[in-house]
Write a protein that holds these residues in place. Structure first.
Motif, mmCIF file in Angstrom:
data_model
loop_
_atom_site.group_PDB
_atom_site.id
_atom_site.type_symbol
_atom_site.label_atom_id
_atom_site.label_comp_id
_atom_site.label_asym_id
_atom_site.label_seq_id
_atom_site.Cartn_x
_atom_site.Cartn_y
_atom_site.Cartn_z
ATOM 1 N N THR A 179 -13.657 -80.167 -12.896
ATOM 2 C CA THR A 179 -13.052 -80.385 -14.202
ATOM 3 C C THR A 179 -11.885 -81.363 -14.092
ATOM 4 O O THR A 179 -11.433 -81.703 -12.984
ATOM 5 C CB THR A 179 -12.553 -79.070 -14.799
ATOM 6 N N ALA A 180 -11.378 -81.792 -15.234
ATOM 7 C CA ALA A 180 -10.218 -82.679 -15.234
ATOM 8 C C ALA A 180 -9.021 -82.011 -14.567
ATOM 9 O O ALA A 180 -8.263 -82.643 -13.828
ATOM 10 C CB ALA A 180 -9.882 -83.084 -16.669
ATOM 11 N N GLU A 181 -8.871 -80.724 -14.817
ATOM 12 C CA GLU A 181 -7.763 -79.992 -14.201
ATOM 13 C C GLU A 181 -7.895 -79.976 -12.688
ATOM 14 O O GLU A 181 -6.903 -80.175 -11.970
ATOM 15 C CB GLU A 181 -7.730 -78.563 -14.744
ATOM 16 N N GLU A 182 -9.117 -79.762 -12.179
ATOM 17 C CA GLU A 182 -9.334 -79.746 -10.734
ATOM 18 C C GLU A 182 -9.153 -81.124 -10.118
ATOM 19 O O GLU A 182 -8.843 -81.242 -8.931
ATOM 20 C CB GLU A 182 -10.737 -79.206 -10.444
ATOM 21 N N LEU A 183 -9.336 -82.166 -10.928
ATOM 22 C CA LEU A 183 -9.114 -83.536 -10.456
ATOM 23 C C LEU A 183 -7.671 -83.975 -10.664
ATOM 24 O O LEU A 183 -7.321 -85.133 -10.389
ATOM 25 C CB LEU A 183 -10.057 -84.499 -11.183
ATOM 26 N N ASP A 184 -6.843 -83.049 -11.160
ATOM 27 C CA ASP A 184 -5.425 -83.299 -11.400
ATOM 28 C C ASP A 184 -5.212 -84.422 -12.419
ATOM 29 O O ASP A 184 -4.372 -85.301 -12.235
ATOM 30 C CB ASP A 184 -4.700 -83.635 -10.091
ATOM 31 N N VAL A 185 -6.009 -84.393 -13.501
ATOM 32 C CA VAL A 185 -5.897 -85.385 -14.572
ATOM 33 C C VAL A 185 -5.297 -84.724 -15.804
ATOM 34 O O VAL A 185 -5.771 -83.676 -16.248
ATOM 35 C CB VAL A 185 -7.281 -85.977 -14.926
ATOM 36 N N ASP A 186 -4.278 -85.342 -16.346
ATOM 37 C CA ASP A 186 -3.652 -84.839 -17.574
ATOM 38 C C ASP A 186 -4.480 -85.326 -18.766
ATOM 39 O O ASP A 186 -4.622 -86.524 -18.987
ATOM 40 C CB ASP A 186 -2.221 -85.363 -17.676
ATOM 41 N N ILE A 187 -5.042 -84.395 -19.530
ATOM 42 C CA ILE A 187 -5.909 -84.776 -20.648
ATOM 43 C C ILE A 187 -5.320 -84.370 -21.998
ATOM 44 O O ILE A 187 -6.024 -84.332 -23.008
ATOM 45 C CB ILE A 187 -7.317 -84.145 -20.502
ATOM 46 N N ASP A 188 -4.040 -84.090 -22.026
ATOM 47 C CA ASP A 188 -3.373 -83.773 -23.292
ATOM 48 C C ASP A 188 -3.039 -85.075 -24.007
ATOM 49 O O ASP A 188 -2.157 -85.833 -23.570
ATOM 50 C CB ASP A 188 -2.092 -82.968 -23.056
ATOM 51 N N ASP A 189 -3.751 -85.369 -25.088
ATOM 52 C CA ASP A 189 -3.531 -86.598 -25.852
ATOM 53 C C ASP A 189 -2.528 -86.340 -26.969
ATOM 54 O O ASP A 189 -2.806 -85.591 -27.911
ATOM 55 C CB ASP A 189 -4.845 -87.095 -26.467
ATOM 56 N N GLN A 190 -1.387 -86.932 -26.846
ATOM 57 C CA GLN A 190 -0.371 -86.837 -27.893
ATOM 58 C C GLN A 190 -0.312 -88.168 -28.638
ATOM 59 O O GLN A 190 -0.173 -89.223 -28.019
ATOM 60 C CB GLN A 190 1.006 -86.531 -27.295
ATOM 61 N N PRO A 191 -0.448 -88.153 -29.961
ATOM 62 C CA PRO A 191 -0.395 -89.421 -30.697
ATOM 63 C C PRO A 191 0.936 -90.121 -30.496
ATOM 64 O O PRO A 191 1.997 -89.485 -30.449
ATOM 65 C CB PRO A 191 -0.580 -88.982 -32.160
ATOM 66 N N ALA A 192 0.858 -91.429 -30.337
ATOM 67 C CA ALA A 192 2.075 -92.210 -30.118
ATOM 68 C C ALA A 192 2.973 -92.142 -31.348
ATOM 69 O O ALA A 192 2.512 -92.266 -32.480
ATOM 70 C CB ALA A 192 1.714 -93.665 -29.806
ATOM 71 N N GLU A 193 4.243 -91.930 -31.099
ATOM 72 C CA GLU A 193 5.192 -91.853 -32.196
ATOM 73 C C GLU A 193 5.579 -93.249 -32.656
ATOM 74 O O GLU A 193 5.753 -94.164 -31.854
ATOM 75 C CB GLU A 193 6.447 -91.096 -31.742
ATOM 76 N N VAL A 194 5.684 -93.423 -33.969
ATOM 77 C CA VAL A 194 6.142 -94.684 -34.544
ATOM 78 C C VAL A 194 7.594 -94.514 -34.942
ATOM 79 O O VAL A 194 7.950 -93.573 -35.663
ATOM 80 C CB VAL A 194 5.284 -95.076 -35.773
ATOM 81 N N ALA A 195 8.436 -95.417 -34.460
ATOM 82 C CA ALA A 195 9.858 -95.317 -34.763
ATOM 83 C C ALA A 195 10.081 -95.391 -36.269
ATOM 84 O O ALA A 195 9.414 -96.165 -36.965
ATOM 85 C CB ALA A 195 10.615 -96.448 -34.069
ATOM 86 N N PRO A 196 10.986 -94.589 -36.793
ATOM 87 C CA PRO A 196 11.238 -94.617 -38.248
ATOM 88 C C PRO A 196 11.858 -95.948 -38.681
ATOM 89 O O PRO A 196 12.487 -96.646 -37.889
ATOM 90 C CB PRO A 196 12.205 -93.449 -38.445
ATOM 91 N N ARG A 197 11.676 -96.267 -39.946
ATOM 92 C CA ARG A 197 12.229 -97.516 -40.490
ATOM 93 C C ARG A 197 13.752 -97.444 -40.451
ATOM 94 O O ARG A 197 14.359 -96.439 -40.854
ATOM 95 C CB ARG A 197 11.738 -97.707 -41.919
#
Length: 478
Positions: free
Chosen positions: A230-248
Motif C-alpha cells: 500500500t501507499a502507507e507501506e511504501l511510505d508515501v503521503d497520500i493526503d491531498d490538501q487543496p492549495a490555499e489561495v491567499a486572500p485579496r
C-alpha cells in the motif's frame, strides 16, 4: 493455507513477473535529454559518413534548430492545459466519486487503467494527472487494500497504451495543421485531417482492442494478498490538501478574485467555436491544434473559477513542460540534418532511408517493419511529435512510393509510438511527481504490458492495413 503459502501464491503469475522487472530501466536509462543530444550527434556523424560536408551539416543543424518553435509551444500547452483541467475543483470532486466505485483490489486497478485511457483520448496531459489523482484517491480508502504501485502503473496506461490514437496525438495533430508542418513534409503528405487518421473505423477498433487488452493485463497482474504494498507501506503521503489561495489584500486585485473575466473569455471562445462549426467541416474544426488548445485552456480557466486560482494551477503545471521545451529544438535539428544535408550522389539520409523502406514493398510487411522501427527509435527518442518530424519525411515518402494509405501510416506510427513509453520512463515524470513514487516502482508493471502489446500491435497494423485503399496526397497550393 498458511500466510507463507498465500504470499508465495500471490507472487506467482503476471504479478511476480511484473515485480521482477521493476528496477532495470531506472538503473540503466539516462535522462531523455541525453538521448536527444546523442541523437543529434549520431545523425550528424551519419550525414558526414554519407558524404555531406561539415559545412552542410552545421548549416542544417543551425538553420533547422528553431523549425519547430510553434509546435514546441503547442505540445507544451497540451501538457499545461491537461494539468490545469485535471487539478480543478470540479474534476477533483469527480475523481473522489469515481474512487468509491471499485469493490476489489483488482477491479480498482482495472478502473484506473480504463479511465486513464478514456481520458487520454481527449488529452494525454490530462490523463497523466487525472490518473495519478484517481490512484491517490483510491489509495486513501480505508475499506480497500490495493497495491499502490499497480495503481500508479494503471494510471500511466493512458500514455503508455493509447494516447497517440486520441485527439491529442502529436503526429495526427501535426498532420492536420498545415502551418505546423515543415515545408519538406507538407510537400510529401499534404494535410491529413482526423477523418484520415484517428477517426477511421480501423483506428477506433484498434484503440478499443488495445484498451480491453490493457485492462485485462492490469486486472490479472495486480498483486493480491500479502504481496500488496500500500501507499502507507511504501511510505508515501497520500493526503491531498487543496492549495490555499491567499486572500485579496488590495483593491487592484479585485478582478483576480472575480469570475467575471473567465466567464466572458469562455463565452467568446464558445462563440468562436460555434462560428467554426457553422462555417467549416466538423473534422476540420476538431483537427485544429490551435483550436483544441484554446478550448482546453478556457475550460481550465472556467473550472478554476478565478484568474488567481487558474494562475496558481498554471505555475504548478509549468515544470512538467520543461522536457518538451528543451528537447524539441534538438529533434528539429535532427530532422533538418536528415532532410537537408546532401551527401554522395546528392542524396540525403532521409532519401536513403526512404529508398530502404520502399524496397521492403507494400502491404503487411511494410506496416510491420515501420511499426518495429518506430518502437526501437522511440526507446531512444521519447517524443511522439518530435520523433514524427524526424521519421515522417522518409517514412511517408516510402509509403507514397509503395502506395500505402498515408493516414493509416500515421496511425501505424501512432500505435507503435506509444509502446516505448512502457519501457522508457521519461513521460512518467509528471505522474511520478503526483504519485510520489520512483520510476522503478512502476516500470515492472508497464514492461509487462509491453510484452503483451507488441505482438498484438504488429498483428493489428498488418491485418487492418489490408482494408485501406491508397489515396494520393492533396498538396495545398502556396
Amino acid at each position: 493455507m498458511t500466510d507463507t503459502a498465500q504470499e508465495t501464491s500471490s507472487e506467482r503469475g503476471l504479478a511476480r513477473v511484473a515485480q521482477s522487472l521493476a528496477a532495470w530501466t531506472e538503473k540503466w536509462f539516462p535522462d531523455a535529454y541525453v538521448f536527444a543530444l546523442a541523437g543529434v550527434v549520431l545523425v550528424a556523424v551519419a550525414a558526414l559518413a554519407n558524404g555531406s560536408s561539415p559545412h552542410a551539416v552545421v548549416d542544417a543543424f543551425g538553420d533547422g534548430f528553431w523549425d519547430l518553435t510553434a509546435f514546441t509551444l503547442q505540445m507544451a500547452m497540451v501538457v499545461l492545459t491537461g494539468y490545469v483541467v485535471a487539478t480543478s475543483p470540479p474534476v477533483a470532486r469527480l475523481i473522489d466519486r469515481l474512487a468509491t466505485v471499485p469493490r476489489t483490489a483488482s477491479s480498482a486497478v482495472s478502473v484506473v487503467a480504463f479511465l486513464s485511457m478514456s481520458v487520454s483520448f481527449l488529452n494525454w496531459g490530462l490523463s497523466l494527472v487525472f490518473g495519478g489523482l484517481l490512484a491517490r484517491a483510491i489509495a486513501r480508502r480505508t475499506d480497500l487494500r490495493v497495491d499502490y504501485r499497480a495503481l500508479g502503473a494503471a494510471a500511466f496506461m493512458g500514455l503508455g497504451a493509447v494516447w497517440a490514437l486520441g485527439m491529442s496525438s502529436s503526429a495526427a495533430q501535426l498532420q492536420a495543421t498545415a502551418t505546423s508542418l515543415p515545408p519538406a513534409l507538407l510537400k510529401i503528405t499534404g494535410v491529413l485531417d482526423f477523418g484520415d487518421t484517428i477517426f477511421t473505423w480501423q483506428s477506433l477498433l484498434m484503440c478499443a482492442i488495445i484498451t480491453a487488452l490493457t485492462v485485462a493485463i492490469a486486472h490479472f497482474s495486480a498483486p493480491r494478498g500479502s504481496a500488496i504494498k500500500t501507499a502507507e507501506e511504501l511510505d508515501v503521503d497520500i493526503d491531498d490538501q487543496p492549495a490555499e489561495v491567499a486572500p485579496r489584500s488590495r483593491p487592484g486585485e479585485w478582478l483576480e478574485y472575480s469570475r467575471i473575466l473567465p466567464v466572458l473569455a469562455a463565452l467568446m471562445t464558445l462563440g468562436w467555436l460555434v462560428s467554426q462549426l457553422v462555417t467549416k467541416p466538423v473534422l476540420t474544426v476538431v483537427s485544429s491544434l490551435n483550436g483544441y488548445l484554446l478550448v482546453f485552456l478556457m475550460l481550465g480557466l472556467v473550472l478554476h473559477g478565478t484568474p488567481r486560482k487558474f494562475l496558481q494551477a498554471v505555475n504548478l503545471a509549468v515544470p512538467a513542460t520543461a522536457g518538451i521545451l528543451v528537447q524539441f529544438p534538438l529533434y528539429a535539428a535532427m530532422a533538418a540534418i536528415l532532410t537537408e544535408a546532401e551527401g554522395n550522389g546528392g542524396l540525403t539520409i532521409s532519401e536513403h532511408l526512404a529508398e530502404f523502406f520502399t524496397n521492403i514493398g507494400g502491404g503487411g510487411s511494410f506496416a510491420v517493419v515501420i511499426a518495429l522501427y518506430t518502437v526501437v527509435l522511440g526507446v531512444f527518442v521519447p517524443s511522439g511529435g518530435g520523433k514524427w518530424l524526424v521519421e515522417a519525411p522518409y517514412v511517408m515518402q516510402a509509403a507514397t512510393d509503395v502506395q500505402m494509405n498515408l493516414g493509416w501510416t500515421v496511425q501505424i506510427y501512432n500505435v507503435a509510438e506509444a509502446l516505448p513509453n512502457l519501457v522508457n520512463p521519461f513521460f512518467m515524470l509528471p505522474l511520478l511527481a503526483v504519485l510520489k513514487l520512483r520510476a522503478r516502482d512502476l516500470v515492472g508493471f508497464t514492461f509487462l504490458q509491453f510484452m503483451f502489446h507488441l505482438p498484438v500491435v504488429l498483428l493489428l497494423v498488418w491485418l487492418l492495413g489490408m482494408t485501406f485503399d491508397y489515396v494520393p496526397p492533396v498538396i495545398p497550393t502556396p
